[in-house]
Enzyme design. Sequence first.
Site, PDB file in Angstrom:
ATOM      1  N   ASP A 266       0.838  -1.196   0.000  1.00  0.00           N
ATOM      2  CA  ASP A 266       0.000   0.000   0.000  1.00  0.00           C
ATOM      3  C   ASP A 266       0.874   1.246   0.000  1.00  0.00           C
ATOM      4  OD1 ASP A 266      -1.923   1.937   0.260  1.00  0.00           O
ATOM      5  OD2 ASP A 266      -2.425   1.450   2.355  1.00  0.00           O
ATOM      6  N   LYS A 273       1.605   7.969   0.100  1.00  0.00           N
ATOM      7  CA  LYS A 273       2.037   8.039   1.498  1.00  0.00           C
ATOM      8  C   LYS A 273       3.410   8.678   1.591  1.00  0.00           C
ATOM      9  CE  LYS A 273      -0.229   3.864   3.321  1.00  0.00           C
ATOM     10  NZ  LYS A 273      -1.086   4.527   4.311  1.00  0.00           N
ATOM     11  N   GLU A 345      -7.981   2.551   0.625  1.00  0.00           N
ATOM     12  CA  GLU A 345      -8.262   1.540  -0.403  1.00  0.00           C
ATOM     13  C   GLU A 345      -8.772   0.219   0.179  1.00  0.00           C
ATOM     14  OE1 GLU A 345      -5.405   1.875   0.995  1.00  0.00           O
ATOM     15  OE2 GLU A 345      -4.924  -0.214   1.446  1.00  0.00           O
ATOM     16  N   ARG A 347     -11.082  -0.505   2.360  1.00  0.00           N
ATOM     17  CA  ARG A 347     -12.552  -0.602   2.346  1.00  0.00           C
ATOM     18  C   ARG A 347     -13.087  -0.787   0.927  1.00  0.00           C
ATOM     19  NH1 ARG A 347     -12.773   5.189   5.216  1.00  0.00           N
ATOM     20  NH2 ARG A 347     -10.697   4.470   5.840  1.00  0.00           N
TER      21      ARG A 347
HETATM   22  N1  BES Z   1      -3.155   0.317   5.323  1.00  0.00           N
HETATM   23  C1  BES Z   1      -3.527   1.593   5.786  1.00  0.00           C
HETATM   24  C2  BES Z   1      -3.816   1.617   7.278  1.00  0.00           C
HETATM   25  C3  BES Z   1      -2.641   1.533   8.201  1.00  0.00           C
HETATM   26  C4  BES Z   1      -1.903   2.660   8.505  1.00  0.00           C
HETATM   27  C5  BES Z   1      -2.318   0.360   8.815  1.00  0.00           C
HETATM   28  C6  BES Z   1      -0.847   2.587   9.394  1.00  0.00           C
HETATM   29  C7  BES Z   1      -1.276   0.277   9.704  1.00  0.00           C
HETATM   30  C8  BES Z   1      -0.539   1.393   9.994  1.00  0.00           C
HETATM   31  C9  BES Z   1      -4.792   2.066   5.073  1.00  0.00           C
HETATM   32  O1  BES Z   1      -4.953   1.629   3.773  1.00  0.00           O
HETATM   33  C10 BES Z   1      -4.718   3.550   5.035  1.00  0.00           C
HETATM   34  O2  BES Z   1      -3.850   4.061   4.392  1.00  0.00           O
HETATM   35  N2  BES Z   1      -5.652   4.201   5.722  1.00  0.00           N
HETATM   36  C11 BES Z   1      -5.674   5.618   5.780  1.00  0.00           C
HETATM   37  C12 BES Z   1      -7.112   6.051   5.688  1.00  0.00           C
HETATM   38  C13 BES Z   1      -7.281   7.539   5.538  1.00  0.00           C
HETATM   39  C14 BES Z   1      -6.784   7.981   4.195  1.00  0.00           C
HETATM   40  C15 BES Z   1      -8.739   7.870   5.707  1.00  0.00           C
HETATM   41  C16 BES Z   1      -5.068   6.046   7.114  1.00  0.00           C
HETATM   42  O3  BES Z   1      -5.316   5.380   8.110  1.00  0.00           O
HETATM   43  O4  BES Z   1      -4.330   7.024   7.132  1.00  0.00           O
HETATM   44 ZN    ZN Z   2      -4.040  -0.101   3.281  1.00  0.00          ZN
HETATM   45 MN    MN Z   3      -3.992   2.906   2.390  1.00  0.00          MN
END
Ligand code: BES
Ligand code: ZN
Ligand code: MN
Length: 492
Positions: A266, A273, A345, A347
Amino acid sequence: MKFDITSTEKITHSSDIIILAIDDKNNLINGNGINEVDESLVKKSLKKDVLGNSEGDTNILNDSTGSRQYLLVRVSDLKSVNIKRLGKIFNKTFTHLSKLSFKTVQMCLCKFAGTEVAVEEVVKLYVRASLHNFYKINAVKSKKATQAVVKNIIHLNSKYLKEAKQGLKLGQAIGEGSNLTKDLGNLPPNYCTPTYLGSVAKKIAKDNKMKVKVLGKAEINKLKMGSFLSVARGSREEPKFIVLEHMKGNKSQKPIVLVGKGITFDAGGISLKPGLNMDEMKWDMGGAATVLGVMHTVGKLNLPLNIVALVPSCENLPDGLAVKPGDVVTSMSGQTIEILNTDAEGRLILCDALTYAERYKPDAVIDVATLTGACVIALGHEASAVYSNIDSLASELINAGEKANDRAWHMPLWDEYQPLLDSNFADMANIGGRAAGSITAACFLSRFATKYNWAHLDIAGTAWISGGKAKGSTGRPVNLLSEFLLSRLKSK
Ligand code: BES
Ligand code: ZN
Ligand code: MN
């Protein structure tokens, strides 16, 4: 590692290490009857404060013959010992042992029978702790670490043998499942692709006589999984939708469907990111790894239950073809989604899998996902978050987590949070803003899980340990889910 349970209370095998439990008055708990143990030596050294006073403290003692060592471990009050304390005692024991090199280890668990914890559980915890702590990350090292312990012998009074054997069987199946989950998570993302996860599912199916389907892009397209495919667009790795069916229950028994988020990397997509620790996003398939680990366990135990695993798997990368913020996609359910952040992504791939799950008319659907950073802020690394559209299912999962030393915590899924997902342009947005980020992610999923009992586990804080020497997959929540399935079996 080979395990053996023997009915003799005397340790007669020649052994490298004997584990000795010591109570808070420096008495040898499991010394009685072990004829190889030099009790006077142990007692003499204990007087010299060789062992710390906190429960689970350990120390190595050399036998005068030089052929054998004792691993002393502190157990405060044996009679009142519980699953949580026992888990800690065994974990500390095997953490210490995993740093040494020897062939055989043995422990007499006789005195642990008749305590608060049933013998089956004691042995299960012992075996799980052995497998967990002796786990080694080996896959892509040119020099493989060798297995330190070859044989692990448990001694118990013969009247407990049957229970003990059952505990061993369960502990081994669960420990192996959890270690498989670790292996998959720890594998680099250039190895662990959606195609690779598909091949692992095929192997589990073959080894355990399960049915498996690994759908490719064309078939996923035919299913109209527009939301899932929108995430996969930015990557050259082909997305896969894995369906693994273990139908060993009654025909009339409705299946339990487990859904695992399988993002094998991801990067965030166009909503890229930051670079720091981005490598950790190889663990974004922790849900998929969990579900496959549990299927291994279920297969090994040949549980007479109907269980289905669904894994939507792809990468989330930026690319000229990648989905953009503002794009609107149509999910398999027909509901439209405005993608405001391509990094939300998980969800987007899970919602289509939840719609697919409807065809099983399931008893319950449980999805497992490293879904939100907000979950880590809320609960840290202790508990997985549980959301559910039915409180009794949430309680079942939380109780299973307590029993398995793999805890989870019930979070709210109140209607009042739902409007945070309102969109001007589509049926919903894929994000709900900074506040309550783990909750709004669950709210999003709940809109695709209206036709059955459903629970969602956000494992973002529990699936791996970030940074430092222990960096790596934890194998969680395989223990929780295995315990949940075992409790379902008992209620049948
Ligand atoms: N895979 C990440 C969530 C995550 C972040 C898991 C850090 C473990 C450690 C997920 O896909 C994500 O990026 N979520 C975003 C959602 C936001 C854009 C609403 C997040 O948590 O920042
Ligand atoms: Zn993710
Ligand atoms: Mn993500």
